[in-house]
Scaffold this motif. Structure first.
Motif, mmCIF file in Angstrom:
data_model
loop_
_atom_site.group_PDB
_atom_site.id
_atom_site.type_symbol
_atom_site.label_atom_id
_atom_site.label_comp_id
_atom_site.label_asym_id
_atom_site.label_seq_id
_atom_site.Cartn_x
_atom_site.Cartn_y
_atom_site.Cartn_z
ATOM 1 N N PHE A 189 4.185 -17.566 -10.379
ATOM 2 C CA PHE A 189 5.381 -17.718 -9.538
ATOM 3 C C PHE A 189 5.394 -16.677 -8.429
ATOM 4 N N SER A 190 5.072 -15.433 -8.778
ATOM 5 C CA SER A 190 5.074 -14.358 -7.792
ATOM 6 C C SER A 190 4.088 -14.627 -6.667
ATOM 7 N N LEU A 191 2.896 -15.075 -7.017
ATOM 8 C CA LEU A 191 1.883 -15.362 -5.998
ATOM 9 C C LEU A 191 2.348 -16.470 -5.064
ATOM 10 N N ALA A 192 3.002 -17.474 -5.605
ATOM 11 C CA ALA A 192 3.503 -18.573 -4.772
ATOM 12 C C ALA A 192 4.521 -18.058 -3.756
ATOM 13 N N CYS A 193 5.383 -17.132 -4.169
ATOM 14 C CA CYS A 193 6.384 -16.573 -3.253
ATOM 15 C C CYS A 193 5.742 -15.683 -2.197
ATOM 16 N N LEU A 194 4.834 -14.819 -2.619
ATOM 17 C CA LEU A 194 4.253 -13.842 -1.689
ATOM 18 C C LEU A 194 3.390 -14.495 -0.616
ATOM 19 N N THR A 195 2.779 -15.633 -0.930
ATOM 20 C CA THR A 195 1.970 -16.309 0.088
ATOM 21 C C THR A 195 2.838 -16.860 1.221
ATOM 22 N N LEU A 196 4.145 -17.000 0.979
ATOM 23 C CA LEU A 196 5.050 -17.527 2.007
ATOM 24 C C LEU A 196 5.645 -16.418 2.885
ATOM 25 N N VAL A 197 5.456 -15.153 2.478
ATOM 26 C CA VAL A 197 5.995 -14.044 3.265
ATOM 27 C C VAL A 197 5.175 -13.877 4.538
ATOM 28 N N ARG A 198 5.863 -13.644 5.655
ATOM 29 C CA ARG A 198 5.163 -13.456 6.924
ATOM 30 C C ARG A 198 4.367 -12.158 6.913
ATOM 31 N N ALA A 199 3.330 -12.100 7.731
ATOM 32 C CA ALA A 199 2.473 -10.922 7.815
ATOM 33 C C ALA A 199 3.279 -9.704 8.253
ATOM 34 N N VAL A 200 2.891 -8.539 7.737
ATOM 35 C CA VAL A 200 3.522 -7.268 8.118
ATOM 36 C C VAL A 200 2.412 -6.367 8.641
ATOM 37 N N PRO A 201 1.999 -6.564 9.894
ATOM 38 C CA PRO A 201 0.846 -5.828 10.422
ATOM 39 C C PRO A 201 1.113 -4.337 10.505
ATOM 40 N N PRO A 202 0.069 -3.521 10.509
ATOM 41 C CA PRO A 202 0.247 -2.074 10.608
ATOM 42 C C PRO A 202 0.795 -1.698 11.974
ATOM 43 N N PRO A 203 1.385 -0.508 12.101
ATOM 44 C CA PRO A 203 1.874 -0.066 13.412
ATOM 45 C C PRO A 203 0.716 0.116 14.385
ATOM 46 N N PRO A 204 0.979 0.153 15.686
ATOM 47 C CA PRO A 204 -0.098 0.323 16.666
ATOM 48 C C PRO A 204 -0.906 1.590 16.406
ATOM 49 N N ALA A 205 -2.236 1.461 16.535
ATOM 50 C CA ALA A 205 -3.143 2.607 16.378
ATOM 51 C C ALA A 205 -2.923 3.334 15.058
ATOM 52 N N ALA A 206 -2.824 2.573 13.974
ATOM 53 C CA ALA A 206 -2.612 3.174 12.657
ATOM 54 C C ALA A 206 -3.780 4.072 12.283
ATOM 55 N N ASP A 207 -3.467 5.146 11.530
ATOM 56 C CA ASP A 207 -4.508 6.078 11.094
ATOM 57 C C ASP A 207 -5.427 5.414 10.077
ATOM 58 N N ARG A 208 -6.721 5.588 10.276
ATOM 59 C CA ARG A 208 -7.674 5.076 9.293
ATOM 60 C C ARG A 208 -7.551 5.860 7.986
ATOM 61 N N PRO A 209 -7.687 5.168 6.846
ATOM 62 C CA PRO A 209 -7.612 5.879 5.565
ATOM 63 C C PRO A 209 -8.695 6.951 5.463
ATOM 64 N N SER A 210 -8.301 8.157 5.182
ATOM 65 C CA SER A 210 -9.231 9.275 5.063
ATOM 66 C C SER A 210 -8.505 10.441 4.425
ATOM 67 N N LEU A 211 -9.267 11.457 4.049
ATOM 68 C CA LEU A 211 -8.648 12.664 3.501
ATOM 69 C C LEU A 211 -7.729 13.292 4.542
ATOM 70 N N ARG A 212 -8.144 13.229 5.807
ATOM 71 C CA ARG A 212 -7.312 13.810 6.868
ATOM 72 C C ARG A 212 -5.981 13.063 6.976
ATOM 73 N N SER A 213 -6.004 11.744 6.859
ATOM 74 C CA SER A 213 -4.750 10.982 6.977
ATOM 75 C C SER A 213 -3.825 11.286 5.803
ATOM 76 N N VAL A 214 -4.400 11.510 4.615
ATOM 77 C CA VAL A 214 -3.579 11.883 3.461
ATOM 78 C C VAL A 214 -2.937 13.247 3.689
ATOM 79 N N VAL A 215 -3.724 14.200 4.190
ATOM 80 C CA VAL A 215 -3.201 15.537 4.474
ATOM 81 C C VAL A 215 -2.097 15.470 5.529
ATOM 82 N N THR A 216 -2.259 14.586 6.515
ATOM 83 C CA THR A 216 -1.223 14.408 7.532
ATOM 84 C C THR A 216 0.102 14.006 6.889
ATOM 85 N N GLY A 217 0.037 13.084 5.936
ATOM 86 C CA GLY A 217 1.247 12.672 5.233
ATOM 87 C C GLY A 217 1.870 13.813 4.447
#
Length: 439
Positions: A189-217
């Motif tokens: 049931f959950s999968l059926a609902c989630l496939t109908l949710v519109r895309a939530v794209p990342p913000p512009p120029a999102a930070d690539r996953p890395s140790l540096r991005s974690v430290v930034t947070g």
């Protein structure tokens, strides 16, 4: 009548946001099923071994992957489409539930496989939950975030109360394979609902996953006293004032094993009562002060529970404790969702996850260790509640900006930071996310 309208749970996000309705339904149904498995998995270990230590090792298997993967999940949630991360996590949970089902059908179920699934589930939760937390401020209006937080808490309360109860009935009446099959159906049931949710794209120029991005947070969280306050006040409250490990001993004092279930259910009942009467939350802007007051109320209620000599009084204090904890949670979620800029929301959700996951686990260890001293069970609970109150007062004094924090200022700050990030996007490298097959 006017007072009742002010207290009533605000359903506006369900009426105005199609995507919130879909996510709410998906998480509510699959969460209910997950709590069924949450009870069934340790029962199966007990059934196979009869060893309480081996049952307790499930918690160790879950904690370590969760601590490691929360940072990974937070970084991914700031770089990828959050809906796709949530959907991918739900697919992973479905497959793991399928493994439990197949294993339970075996003539000789594998014990080691239960530990592997427990660890993998915790790791997957660490990846998915920051994306789920980061969805809310993207699919509801900023002024509806307190109401959305209350609704999300409501679905959790219902799952926490109903899931274990249903699990107990199922375990007593059908084979374990049927129990896992029911959880598997909730994921469908959950999968059926989630496939109908519109895309939530990342913000512009999102930070690539890395140790540096974690430290930034981490650096951003440290720079914001209102965020530090939410983490530290909650960790303090749960570390000193979490008596759950001592419920079996209090049950012996208050009426025997038959009352143990009531002790576990009472805080959830208080949480549910606070949630359904949470309409007033959106009218209060001193969010930091409310977190401090709620944490202090939790500590006082724990002291009352420890001193209770009658079952009804102990249950009353646990209900009050659960209500206080929910009030704290509602205002903490509002601070997080209304003030953290979108390009950091996932990483900060990972930090939040660690703050509300480690406190209760360490608190249960603390209460158990203190109970083995001359203070005993009652002394452990009462001293923990007192230290919770004292620690809350000390943190409030050490973080005056948190105590003075006004939600209206935080919301304005978030809007300014989001606008500044978008304005400088062309100067950063913009990721090229893969196309969304669901669109």
């Amino acid at each position: 009548m006017r007072l009742l309208r002010r207290l009533a749970l605000d359903l506006t996000p369900l009426r105005t946001s199609r995507d919130f309705r879909l996510v709410f339904a998906a998480a509510g149904v699959s969460g209910f099923g997950s709590f069924i498995t949450y009870v069934t998995l340790p029962y199966q270990v007990y059934q196979l071994t009869g060893d309480p230590l081996l049952v307790g090792l499930l918690g160790v298997c879950e904690l370590v992957p969760l601590l490691l993967m929360a940072f990974v999940g937070g970084a991914l949630a700031d770089y990828l489409d959050r809906r796709r991360l949530v959907l991918g996590g739900e697919i992973g949970f479905t497959l793991l539930c399928g493994v439990l089902l197949v294993n339970s059908l075996s003539a000789s179920p594998h014990l080691w496989l239960l530990y592997v699934v427990a660890a993998a589930t915790a790791a997957l939760d660490g990846v998915q939950r920051p994306a789920m937390e980061g969805l809310t401020p993207r699919i509801v209006a900023p002024d509806q975030i307190p109401a959305a937080g209350a609704l999300n808490s409501l679905r959790m309360d219902v799952a926490q109360l109903g899931g274990p109860a249903v699990a107990g009935v199922l375990i007593a009446s059908v084979d374990l394979a049927w129990v896992y099959a029911i959880d598997l159906a909730t994921f469908a049931f959950s999968l059926a609902c989630l496939t109908l949710v519109r895309a939530v794209p990342p913000p512009p120029a999102a930070d690539r996953p890395s140790l540096r991005s974690v430290v930034t947070g981490l650096r951003y969280a440290r720079s914001r006293p209102e965020l530090l306050g939410t983490y530290l006040v909650d960790i303090n409250a749960m570390f000193f004032g979490m008596p759950q490990a001592l419920y079996p001993f209090m049950a012996e004092k208050l009426g025997g094993p038959a009352v143990l279930g009531l002790l576990y259910a009472a805080p959830a009942a208080g949480s549910l009562l606070a949630t359904v009467s949470s309409g007033w939350v959106k009218h209060v802007h001193r969010h930091g002060l409310m977190v401090v007051l709620a944490a202090g109320a939790w500590g006082l209620a724990v002291v009352g529970f420890g001193l209770s000599g009658w079952l009804w009084l102990a249950l009353l204090f646990l209900v009050l404790a659960g209500a206080a904890d929910m009030v704290s949670g509602l205002f903490r979620m509002t601070i997080w969702n209304q003030t953290i800029p979108d390009h950091l929301r996932g990483r900060l959700a990972g930090i939040e996850m660690l703050s509300y996951s480690t406190g209760p686990l360490l608190g249960q260890l603390r209460s158990g260790l203190v109970a083995r001293t001359p203070l005993g069970v009652t002394g452990s609970i009462v001293s923990g509640g007192v230290l919770c109150v004292l620690g809350t007062i000390a943190l409030a004094a050490a973080l005056p900006a948190f105590l003075r924090y006004d939600g209206r200022d935080g919301l304005a700050r978030k809007q300014a930071e989001d606008a500044a990030w978008s304005a400088t996007a062309p100067t950063r490298v913009t990721p090229d996310p893969a196309p969304d097959p669901a669109r």
